[in-house]
Design an enzyme around this catalytic site. Sequence first.
Site, PDB file in Angstrom:
ATOM      1  N   CYS A  44      34.364  21.610 -10.127  1.00 44.46           N
ATOM      2  CA  CYS A  44      33.651  21.067  -8.962  1.00 44.46           C
ATOM      3  C   CYS A  44      34.298  21.461  -7.643  1.00 44.46           C
ATOM      4  O   CYS A  44      33.642  21.499  -6.619  1.00 44.46           O
ATOM      5  CB  CYS A  44      33.573  19.546  -9.061  1.00 44.46           C
ATOM      6  SG  CYS A  44      35.171  18.726  -8.807  1.00 44.46           S
ATOM      7  N   GLN A 113      34.709  19.574 -27.666  1.00 49.20           N
ATOM      8  CA  GLN A 113      33.415  20.159 -28.053  1.00 49.20           C
ATOM      9  C   GLN A 113      33.300  21.522 -27.388  1.00 49.20           C
ATOM     10  O   GLN A 113      33.738  22.503 -27.942  1.00 49.20           O
ATOM     11  CB  GLN A 113      32.271  19.214 -27.699  1.00 49.20           C
ATOM     12  CG  GLN A 113      32.214  18.036 -28.674  1.00 49.20           C
ATOM     13  CD  GLN A 113      30.957  17.208 -28.572  1.00 49.20           C
ATOM     14  OE1 GLN A 113      29.969  17.595 -27.988  1.00 49.20           O
ATOM     15  NE2 GLN A 113      30.997  16.022 -29.141  1.00 49.20           N
ATOM     16  N   ARG A 868      18.592  18.602 -23.088  1.00 47.70           N
ATOM     17  CA  ARG A 868      18.814  17.925 -24.388  1.00 47.70           C
ATOM     18  C   ARG A 868      17.790  16.804 -24.655  1.00 47.70           C
ATOM     19  O   ARG A 868      17.754  15.811 -23.933  1.00 47.70           O
ATOM     20  CB  ARG A 868      20.214  17.343 -24.367  1.00 47.70           C
ATOM     21  CG  ARG A 868      20.836  17.087 -25.709  1.00 47.70           C
ATOM     22  CD  ARG A 868      22.240  16.602 -25.497  1.00 47.70           C
ATOM     23  NE  ARG A 868      23.026  16.686 -26.698  1.00 47.70           N
ATOM     24  CZ  ARG A 868      24.329  16.406 -26.754  1.00 47.70           C
ATOM     25  NH1 ARG A 868      24.978  16.048 -25.673  1.00 47.70           N
ATOM     26  NH2 ARG A 868      24.987  16.494 -27.885  1.00 47.70           N
ATOM     27  N   VAL A1038      20.224  25.179 -34.076  1.00 48.14           N
ATOM     28  CA  VAL A1038      21.023  26.409 -34.059  1.00 48.14           C
ATOM     29  C   VAL A1038      21.738  26.623 -35.396  1.00 48.14           C
ATOM     30  O   VAL A1038      21.698  27.714 -35.967  1.00 48.14           O
ATOM     31  CB  VAL A1038      22.034  26.387 -32.900  1.00 48.14           C
ATOM     32  CG1 VAL A1038      22.621  27.764 -32.691  1.00 48.14           C
ATOM     33  CG2 VAL A1038      21.379  25.894 -31.620  1.00 48.14           C
ATOM     34  N   GLU A1215      20.322  16.852 -30.413  1.00 44.33           N
ATOM     35  CA  GLU A1215      19.555  16.119 -29.403  1.00 44.33           C
ATOM     36  C   GLU A1215      19.258  14.651 -29.709  1.00 44.33           C
ATOM     37  O   GLU A1215      19.197  13.846 -28.775  1.00 44.33           O
ATOM     38  CB  GLU A1215      18.214  16.823 -29.191  1.00 44.33           C
ATOM     39  CG  GLU A1215      18.333  18.232 -28.699  1.00 44.33           C
ATOM     40  CD  GLU A1215      16.978  18.896 -28.645  1.00 44.33           C
ATOM     41  OE1 GLU A1215      16.488  19.170 -27.555  1.00 44.33           O
ATOM     42  OE2 GLU A1215      16.404  19.116 -29.730  1.00 44.33           O
TER      43      GLU A1215
HETATM   44  S1  FES Z   1      38.599  18.286  -9.818  1.00 43.87           S
HETATM   45 FE1  FES Z   1      39.226  20.294  -9.392  1.00 43.87          FE
HETATM   46  S2  FES Z   1      37.642  21.468 -10.162  1.00 43.87           S
HETATM   47 FE2  FES Z   1      36.852  19.458 -10.357  1.00 43.87          FE
END
Ligand code: FES
Length: 1283
Positions: A44, A113, A868, A1038, A1215
Amino acid sequence: MDGAAELVFCVNGRKVIEKNVDPETMLLPYLRKKLQLTGTKYGCGGGGCGACTVMISRYNPITKRIRHYPANACLLPICSLHGAAVTTVEGVGSTKARIHPVQERIAKCHGTQCGFCTPGMVMSIYTLLRNHPEPTLDQLTDALGGRLYVCVCFSKDDDDEEEFLPLDPTQELIFPPELMIMAEKQPQRTRVFVGDRMTWISPVTLKELLEAKVKYPQAPIVMGNTSVGPEVRFKGAFHPVIISPECIEELSVVNHADDGLTLGAGLSLAQVKEILKTQTYHALLKHLGTLAGCQIRNMASLGGHIVSRHLDSDLNPLLAVGNCTLNLLSKEGERQIPLNEQFLTKCPSADLKPGEILVSVNIPYSRKWEFVSAFRQAQRQQNALAIVNSGMRVFFGEGGGIIRELSIAYGGVGPTTICAKNSCQKLIGRPWNEEMLDAACRLILDEVSLPGWAPGGKVEFKRTLLISFFFKFYLKVSQILKTMDPVRYPGLADKYESALEDLHSRNHWGTSKYQDVDPKQLPQDPIGRPIMHLSGIKHTTGEAIYCDDMPVLDGELFLAFVTSSRAHAEIVSIDLSEALSLPGVVDIVTEEDLRGVNSFGLFGEPEKLLETQEVSCVGQLVCAVVADSEVQAKRAAKRVKIVYQDLEPVILTIEEAIRHHSFFQGERKLEYGNVDEAFKVVDQILEGEIHMGGQEHFYMETQSMLAVPKGEDQEMDVYVSSQFPKYIQDIVAATLKVPANKIMCHVKRVGGAFGGKVTKTGIMGALGSQTPVEHGCPVRCILERGEDMLITGGRHPYLGKYKAGFMNDGRILALDVEHYCNGGSTLDESLFVIEIGLLKVDNAYKFPNLRFRGWACRTNLPSNTALRGFGFPQSGLITENCITEVAAKCGLSPEKVRMMNMYKEIDQTPYKQEIDATNLIQCWKECMATSSYSLRKVAVEKFNSENYWKKKGLAMVPLKFPVGVLSTAAAQAAALVHIYLDGSVLVTHGGIEMGQGVHTKMIQVASRELRMPMSNVHLRGTSTETVPNANVSGGSLVADLNGLAVKDACQTLLKRLEPIISKNPKGTWKDWAAFDESISLSATGYFRGYESHMNWETGEGHPFEYFVFGAACSEVEIDCLTGAHKNIRTDIVMDIGHSINPALDVGQIEGAFIQGMGLYTIEELKYSPQGVLYTRGPDQYKIPAVSDVPTELHVSFLPPSQNSNTLYSSKGLGEPGVFLGCSVFFAIHDAVRAARQERGLLGPLKLDSPLTPEKIRMACEDKFTKMIPRDEPGSYVPWNIPV
Ligand code: FES
Ligand SMILES: Cc1cc2nc3c(=O)[nH]c(=O)nc-3n(C[C@H](O)[C@H](O)[C@H](O)COP(=O)(O)OP(=O)(O)OC[C@H]3O[C@@H](n4cnc5c(N)ncnc54)[C@H](O)[C@@H]3O)c2cc1C
């Protein structure tokens, strides 16, 4: 000051010296691109997801102690790391050296996962263990509570005994002695790092800090960079000079005096929390427990927090009401200012002066008869900014119960912390009683007024929280007064005390019970056994390679998109000149570069790749900038100037689409029995509707691709994070006008996809492959989280309308349902979603007469796509909501009505496919039993009768999830298996590994079929080169489909080699793989697809191959005053046929359930009235965190059952579990209903999804919701609109 300083720090024990460091560089890109340490991931870039967690260690030469703490590398400027030791996941352990017990345990307990966020998880736990070798559960919860729960499950069967390596103390990295010596010996002087655009100054004494501040009064003092960093990254702020003090003792002071505590402004919030634990600052501690995640709390400083004065700051309201003072210092000397309203509103006379710094904060102790409390409500309980928070303090003087002082401050309701000063003033002198409470609420509402259009929306909820919090404070103080002087203060009735208790919070635990393996099965046969994910260990060591982990290639370029900022407009002009003139910019891909191929259609209606004439949503791709670095490409993309002419109409919501008849094609319809006739004979008819919001995929790895021209014959390799390599190959080949055999698409693994990496990735692939052809260079394109969320759409918002005819005993005889989905601006898979939704609308129920109709709405939003569950989570919720309403009308429990209407044994679906519901009923009964539903229902009712402000709810939902893709051709699969002369085997198939463990299952299949150990079989990834024309990986199928192809290939090989094996049955595969016998040791395998057809004209067909059955029972507790809810317990029982790998299957069920829970309760996409998506990162869009997982989560399976057509009788589970998340929705519904009943509100209850704290609170109507001012609809333009 020291000019041109060298930056020295260590990474995994290795010394790093940077002579020409650029102060704008953050640690994350430095690790990934410069040091090639790609285990630390980008998720993020804003500190919100934890994928980039590393451990920072610093040595303090004065205390001689080393501090280890977790930090987000994405917000850590490397210049701040001088003298620090950084440990990344590679430094913890690796398969090349020795893995660490943390890594081993996470992998072997099936805690990975897709594995993309796993290194961050490892680092959080590793750091905790470095500080606390034997952590308590509370410490573990503290370290992980706020971590996003995308899909992880830690599951171990009770009987699953695993061996673990002991910790080898020699493998722990020690703090580099060199850095220790450096800290001890080096004369401390200010360091200055000068970059092209920015200068970084690190003073090491208070005096130098003040000098720097005098010289650069506008420069921010960067401590944790958690406030300055996101502003630079996301809001375009730029600071030519940054002052970042380091190890200045005075800023870390902790001083206990008689009247209070003085805390240095440089202390991290985590350090403040530790210090306060020994004090009686309960209110501050409470907020420090939920503020952000553990990493941010370790980076962010107290001073930075206070001075930032964020509108939703958790601490400032408390510090303000607590009469705290700020100790400031400048060249002119020291002074003190109060942390009061004037300071918080940045009134110049009460603020820091330009040359001043905050050294420390005085926090007074509470006096006798003085009480301070903290309140907050957020979308999610942990690691989410508060919607409203508050600090409240009252002082009565020596007894008497008369208010002498009162302070109330709120966050989240204005541009900064707001103090209700006048209200407090007017209440002084009043006794602490009900009349005062009433007056206070009115005064507060009057003073802290929020306009209907207030930023952030949720206005009525916020108004209600203002006074609900005060009511809680009133009760809390009343209760304390009672304990202090029971004679004078009689206190509260027991029933009302529930307002004060925190929601049920216990340490999490869960169980998962696997199916037993047939005792007759050979011990070496891995089918049915809980085999660890093939990449499990590599996930935990960071060695698993994702697309952007591939090393930078020679001459590589980066591509960044330019997107539309208008929802519906004509493009009048596009000016590229400024962008093209920037350094490093190589090209801008526009429509002209696409050689006349600017559209590509997968589902009938072609979709444009670039729009240059008329844009139809915000986020539509207009052109793409190619530059020699990511930074330059993104900078240049911002300089492309587009002039728009707005067009009418702008259709954003489903209701607007219905008004404008804006649909993709006509209606889809399915009819069974005679609905109109049935309505004539039923006892009752009800009509209702439910709106359901969309959902973001929130795969941890954002859309990524790397296109590499091969230099001859127009060949190109495209490495991409996609669920559908064949589609990428087709779209790239078509736009380049070359045959598909020149374009090869390769996918090693995908860091989560959930349906979002099908069509959208194709468009990106097509555009990204233009430049390699033009310029002969590789091109990389990695979307930032914000652009990914903006561009790629998500789950379709839905409107469901229903009319049900039923008998008084709850039997539903007629159902007429209409579905509308918000498809966005292009068709994509919207009609398919509607069709699947219609085919699955019956869920587990036999409705003898029904009519289902559905429309896909065309709107001016980014196009929505597969996610999904594909229409079922929406469709199923609409049906279950209708059943819940029918039950209310009949005065029955929803569970009773559910059971009554369920399919029983052998029956027929509305499309006349046979269904055997034995296992459905079995799941329902098992779930009733394992959850002790009846006993707990009684307990919930008892709890509700004893508690007025807290209510519990219990709900159980059944699941019938039909599996299939409505077409035989779409379910074909192929595989390629080679046996090498040393006896080793290479398997390839058309499925994509996106976390579900399909490669692991395929190796299990090859191992069983070829009767060889799994360790003998290898799988390198998926490629159009080895398996052509493979279908999309999705739809829970899959492993089913590809497994049958792998099995086929293995059987072909075995058949060919049988004569040789039978001649030498005791031989090994090395002996059998006999080259001299002239037998081909390579075979393709093929599965032609399940028989499937559906005739929409007749409404009949056999669209699905089989049904997955299940049931889930969830219990929640809600706080009627704040809308918070706690997931107490969930029991899931599933019929999964014969599990191939129960550990992976439990992971799929749990992960899907949690994703569904997020969908139905907290994940809320917010759009402006102009169609701009506000929610573009984990800071604004809340998926469940670890702390949201039900305190008890139990998953069990029915005993194995035979399913002749599928792979070893297994069933697809990717799903179905999503829908089970709605058991939490209905449990909350149940709790809200109980609250309303107690308040005499017996009418219909309409609750839309997601059932957020806002909706819960506003539905629990009471005197406070009645007290708030309401705005006349249409009298203002709201901040956001439901779409
Ligand atoms: S907290 Fe650093 S990339 Fe999401
Ligand atoms: C992902 C994330 C989640 C968050 N969640 C929450 C939450 O739930 N609740 C909440 O309340 N907050 C939350 N925050 C905000 C966080 O608390 C603040 O960003 C943080 O406290 C700021 O401290 P810092 O040291 O990082 O400030 P920096 O970014 O380093 O500096 C911020 C400002 O403070 C000034 N400054 C710093 N120190 C001094 C000083 N000694 N003297 C003078 N000026 C100074 C700087 O000049 C600058 O303008 C969150 C932030 C992030 C990134």
